[in-house]
Scaffold this motif. Structure first.
Motif, PDB file in Angstrom:
ATOM      1  N   VAL A  38      36.772  52.624  32.666  1.00  0.00           N
ATOM      2  CA  VAL A  38      36.850  51.916  33.940  1.00  0.00           C
ATOM      3  C   VAL A  38      36.667  52.927  35.072  1.00  0.00           C
ATOM      4  O   VAL A  38      37.246  54.021  35.012  1.00  0.00           O
ATOM      5  CB  VAL A  38      38.209  51.196  34.074  1.00  0.00           C
ATOM      6  CG1 VAL A  38      38.362  50.552  35.441  1.00  0.00           C
ATOM      7  CG2 VAL A  38      38.353  50.144  32.974  1.00  0.00           C
ATOM      8  N   LEU A  42      39.195  52.148  40.417  1.00  0.00           N
ATOM      9  CA  LEU A  42      39.943  50.948  40.059  1.00  0.00           C
ATOM     10  C   LEU A  42      41.245  51.298  39.353  1.00  0.00           C
ATOM     11  O   LEU A  42      41.296  52.199  38.510  1.00  0.00           O
ATOM     12  CB  LEU A  42      39.100  50.052  39.142  1.00  0.00           C
ATOM     13  CG  LEU A  42      37.862  49.423  39.773  1.00  0.00           C
ATOM     14  CD1 LEU A  42      37.016  48.742  38.708  1.00  0.00           C
ATOM     15  CD2 LEU A  42      38.243  48.432  40.860  1.00  0.00           C
ATOM     16  N   ARG A  83      36.169  42.170  28.610  1.00  0.00           N
ATOM     17  CA  ARG A  83      36.690  42.407  29.949  1.00  0.00           C
ATOM     18  C   ARG A  83      38.113  42.942  29.931  1.00  0.00           C
ATOM     19  O   ARG A  83      38.806  42.883  28.917  1.00  0.00           O
ATOM     20  CB  ARG A  83      36.672  41.086  30.717  1.00  0.00           C
ATOM     21  CG  ARG A  83      37.474  39.999  30.022  1.00  0.00           C
ATOM     22  CD  ARG A  83      37.114  38.622  30.499  1.00  0.00           C
ATOM     23  NE  ARG A  83      38.022  38.151  31.556  1.00  0.00           N
ATOM     24  CZ  ARG A  83      37.916  36.978  32.167  1.00  0.00           C
ATOM     25  NH1 ARG A  83      36.929  36.154  31.853  1.00  0.00           N
ATOM     26  NH2 ARG A  83      38.755  36.623  33.101  1.00  0.00           N
ATOM     27  N   VAL A  86      41.866  44.496  36.643  1.00  0.00           N
ATOM     28  CA  VAL A  86      41.965  45.666  37.504  1.00  0.00           C
ATOM     29  C   VAL A  86      42.388  45.256  38.911  1.00  0.00           C
ATOM     30  O   VAL A  86      42.410  44.070  39.261  1.00  0.00           O
ATOM     31  CB  VAL A  86      40.599  46.406  37.574  1.00  0.00           C
ATOM     32  CG1 VAL A  86      40.213  46.982  36.213  1.00  0.00           C
ATOM     33  CG2 VAL A  86      39.492  45.461  38.082  1.00  0.00           C
ATOM     34  N   HIS A  88      41.850  46.813  43.161  1.00  0.00           N
ATOM     35  CA  HIS A  88      41.302  47.783  44.109  1.00  0.00           C
ATOM     36  C   HIS A  88      41.865  47.450  45.478  1.00  0.00           C
ATOM     37  O   HIS A  88      41.648  46.347  45.991  1.00  0.00           O
ATOM     38  CB  HIS A  88      39.773  47.727  44.135  1.00  0.00           C
ATOM     39  CG  HIS A  88      39.161  48.675  45.129  1.00  0.00           C
ATOM     40  ND1 HIS A  88      39.208  50.039  44.979  1.00  0.00           N
ATOM     41  CD2 HIS A  88      38.491  48.441  46.291  1.00  0.00           C
ATOM     42  CE1 HIS A  88      38.595  50.612  45.998  1.00  0.00           C
ATOM     43  NE2 HIS A  88      38.153  49.661  46.807  1.00  0.00           N
ATOM     44  N   TRP A  95      37.153  43.403  35.391  1.00  0.00           N
ATOM     45  CA  TRP A  95      36.146  44.420  35.106  1.00  0.00           C
ATOM     46  C   TRP A  95      35.497  44.064  33.772  1.00  0.00           C
ATOM     47  O   TRP A  95      36.179  43.871  32.769  1.00  0.00           O
ATOM     48  CB  TRP A  95      36.751  45.817  35.019  1.00  0.00           C
ATOM     49  CG  TRP A  95      35.731  46.831  34.580  1.00  0.00           C
ATOM     50  CD1 TRP A  95      35.567  47.342  33.333  1.00  0.00           C
ATOM     51  CD2 TRP A  95      34.713  47.416  35.393  1.00  0.00           C
ATOM     52  NE1 TRP A  95      34.511  48.207  33.310  1.00  0.00           N
ATOM     53  CE2 TRP A  95      33.966  48.277  34.554  1.00  0.00           C
ATOM     54  CE3 TRP A  95      34.361  47.297  36.744  1.00  0.00           C
ATOM     55  CZ2 TRP A  95      32.884  49.017  35.034  1.00  0.00           C
ATOM     56  CZ3 TRP A  95      33.282  48.042  37.217  1.00  0.00           C
ATOM     57  CH2 TRP A  95      32.560  48.887  36.370  1.00  0.00           C
ATOM     58  N   TYR A 177      34.595  43.097  39.796  1.00  0.00           N
ATOM     59  CA  TYR A 177      34.124  44.395  40.258  1.00  0.00           C
ATOM     60  C   TYR A 177      32.959  44.864  39.389  1.00  0.00           C
ATOM     61  O   TYR A 177      32.876  44.548  38.197  1.00  0.00           O
ATOM     62  CB  TYR A 177      35.257  45.413  40.204  1.00  0.00           C
ATOM     63  CG  TYR A 177      36.347  45.136  41.221  1.00  0.00           C
ATOM     64  CD1 TYR A 177      36.220  45.559  42.529  1.00  0.00           C
ATOM     65  CD2 TYR A 177      37.490  44.420  40.854  1.00  0.00           C
ATOM     66  CE1 TYR A 177      37.206  45.290  43.468  1.00  0.00           C
ATOM     67  CE2 TYR A 177      38.481  44.144  41.781  1.00  0.00           C
ATOM     68  CZ  TYR A 177      38.334  44.582  43.086  1.00  0.00           C
ATOM     69  OH  TYR A 177      39.309  44.311  44.019  1.00  0.00           O
ATOM     70  N   ALA A 178      32.059  45.626  39.997  1.00  0.00           N
ATOM     71  CA  ALA A 178      30.917  46.183  39.288  1.00  0.00           C
ATOM     72  C   ALA A 178      30.610  47.544  39.869  1.00  0.00           C
ATOM     73  O   ALA A 178      31.008  47.872  40.992  1.00  0.00           O
ATOM     74  CB  ALA A 178      29.700  45.261  39.414  1.00  0.00           C
ATOM     75  N   SER A 179      29.890  48.350  39.101  1.00  0.00           N
ATOM     76  CA  SER A 179      29.545  49.687  39.551  1.00  0.00           C
ATOM     77  C   SER A 179      28.144  50.028  39.072  1.00  0.00           C
ATOM     78  O   SER A 179      27.486  49.232  38.399  1.00  0.00           O
ATOM     79  CB  SER A 179      30.562  50.703  39.028  1.00  0.00           C
ATOM     80  OG  SER A 179      30.344  51.970  39.602  1.00  0.00           O
ATOM     81  N   LEU A 189      31.044  51.131  44.182  1.00  0.00           N
ATOM     82  CA  LEU A 189      31.838  50.025  43.657  1.00  0.00           C
ATOM     83  C   LEU A 189      31.502  48.773  44.445  1.00  0.00           C
ATOM     84  O   LEU A 189      31.460  48.791  45.676  1.00  0.00           O
ATOM     85  CB  LEU A 189      33.330  50.334  43.779  1.00  0.00           C
ATOM     86  CG  LEU A 189      34.290  49.347  43.094  1.00  0.00           C
ATOM     87  CD1 LEU A 189      34.143  49.435  41.580  1.00  0.00           C
ATOM     88  CD2 LEU A 189      35.729  49.650  43.500  1.00  0.00           C
TER      89      LEU A 189
END
Length: 246
Positions: A38, A42, A83, A86, A88, A95, A177-179, A189
C-alpha cells in the motif's frame, strides 16, 4: 431507499452503472502483511486491531458516461477485486490491489483513466436455485496468475449493516484511492468517489474449488474460513472522476 452521499465528491458524477451478484469474502490479516503493498501516503484502516483483506466478485451492467446510453460491449462485464481498507487525512476508503475484468475495454480505460490496477481475465457466472457459480482466470501478463472458482449462496435474509459493526466498516465505503501503476513508482495519489444506496447484506456460504487471488500479495488464505456476505444489487451507482490528493 436513498443513496448514501459520496463525502468527497465534487461536481457532477461522471459515470453511472449497476452492480449485482456481489459476494464479499474477508479475512483479518496483520497490518505488516499488507503494509508494503500500500502506498506510504495511506494509513491502513483496522478493525479489532487487524487489517482486512477482501476478495469481491460481482457483475457490472449498464455502464455509461454521463449523458449517454449504456455502452453495448464494455457496458456489461464481470469483475473481481482484491482490496483492503485505508485512510488518508481522515477520509476512509478502499485500496484495490487488483481488479480483474472480462472487458478489455474496461481494463484499459480503468488503467489509463483511473490509475487502477485493472487486469484482463476470463470470467463466467451461472445462477441456479439461488446458488451462484463464479469463475475467473487472469490472462493478463502484467501481473502474476490468479484464479477464483467458487459456488456460493445466501444462508439467511439480507439486512442493512449497523453503524459501528464490522460489516459496516468493510462495506459502507464511498471513496477509493489509486496511485501510479508499474513501472512507475507510486508517487501520486488519487481519490475517487461513488454514491449508491446502503448495502443490504445476507450471511453466505461457499464451496471453493480454487482461490489464488491473494497469492501475489504473499498472503495464503487457503484453509482459512472467511467472513462471507452476499449482497443485494444496488441501483444505481454513480462514480466521480478521480482527483489528485497527494
Amino acid at each position: 431507499m436513498t443513496a448514501s452521499p459520496a463525502p468527497v465528491a465534487r461536481g457532477p458524477w461522471a459515470v453511472a452503472m449497476r452492480w449485482s451478484h456481489l459476494l464479499f469474502a474477508h479475512w483479518p490479516v496483520p497490518v505488516t502483511a499488507l503494509r508494503g503493498h500500500v502506498p506510504p501516503q495511506l494509513e491502513l484502516d483496522t478493525f479489532g486491531g487487524d487489517a482486512w483483506l477482501g476478495v469481491v466478485p460481482f457483475t457490472m451492467t449498464d455502464v455509461r458516461p454521463r449523458g449517454t446510453p449504456a455502452l453495448p460491449g464494455p457496458g456489461a462485464f464481470h469483475e473481481l477485486n482484491v482490496r483492503t481498507y485505508v485512510r488518508h487525512r481522515g477520509v476512509p476508503g478502499v485500496w484495490f490491489f487488483s481488479l480483474d475484468a472480462a472487458s478489455p475495454t474496461a481494463v484499459e480505460v480503468g488503467r489509463a483513466g483511473m490509475h487502477l490496477a485493472y487486469l484482463r481475465a476470463r470470467m463466467s457466472l451461472t445462477e441456479r436455485d439461488g446458488r451462484v457459480r463464479y469463475t475467473s482466470e487472469r490472462v493478463d501478463r502484467r501481473a502474476p496468475a490468479a484464479e477464483l472458482r467458487v459456488t456460493y449462496g445466501a444462508t439467511g435474509p439480507a439486512a442493512p449493516t449497523a453503524p459501528g459493526s464490522l460489516e459496516h466498516f468493510l462495506t459502507e465505503r464511498y471513496a477509493l484511492y489509486a496511485s501510479d501503476l508499474p513501472p512507475r513508482a507510486p508517487r501520486r495519489l488519487w481519490l475517487g468517489a461513488v454514491e449508491h444506496a446502503p448495502w443490504r447484506l445476507a450471511p453466505a456460504a461457499w464451496e471453493v474449488e480454487r482461490n489464488t487471488m491473494t497469492a501475489p500479495l504473499g498472503v495464503d488464505v487457503a484453509g482459512r474460513t472467511p467472513l462471507l456476505h452476499a449482497a443485494e444489487g444496488v441501483l444505481p451507482v454513480h462514480a466521480w472522476a478521480r482527483r489528485r490528493v497527494a
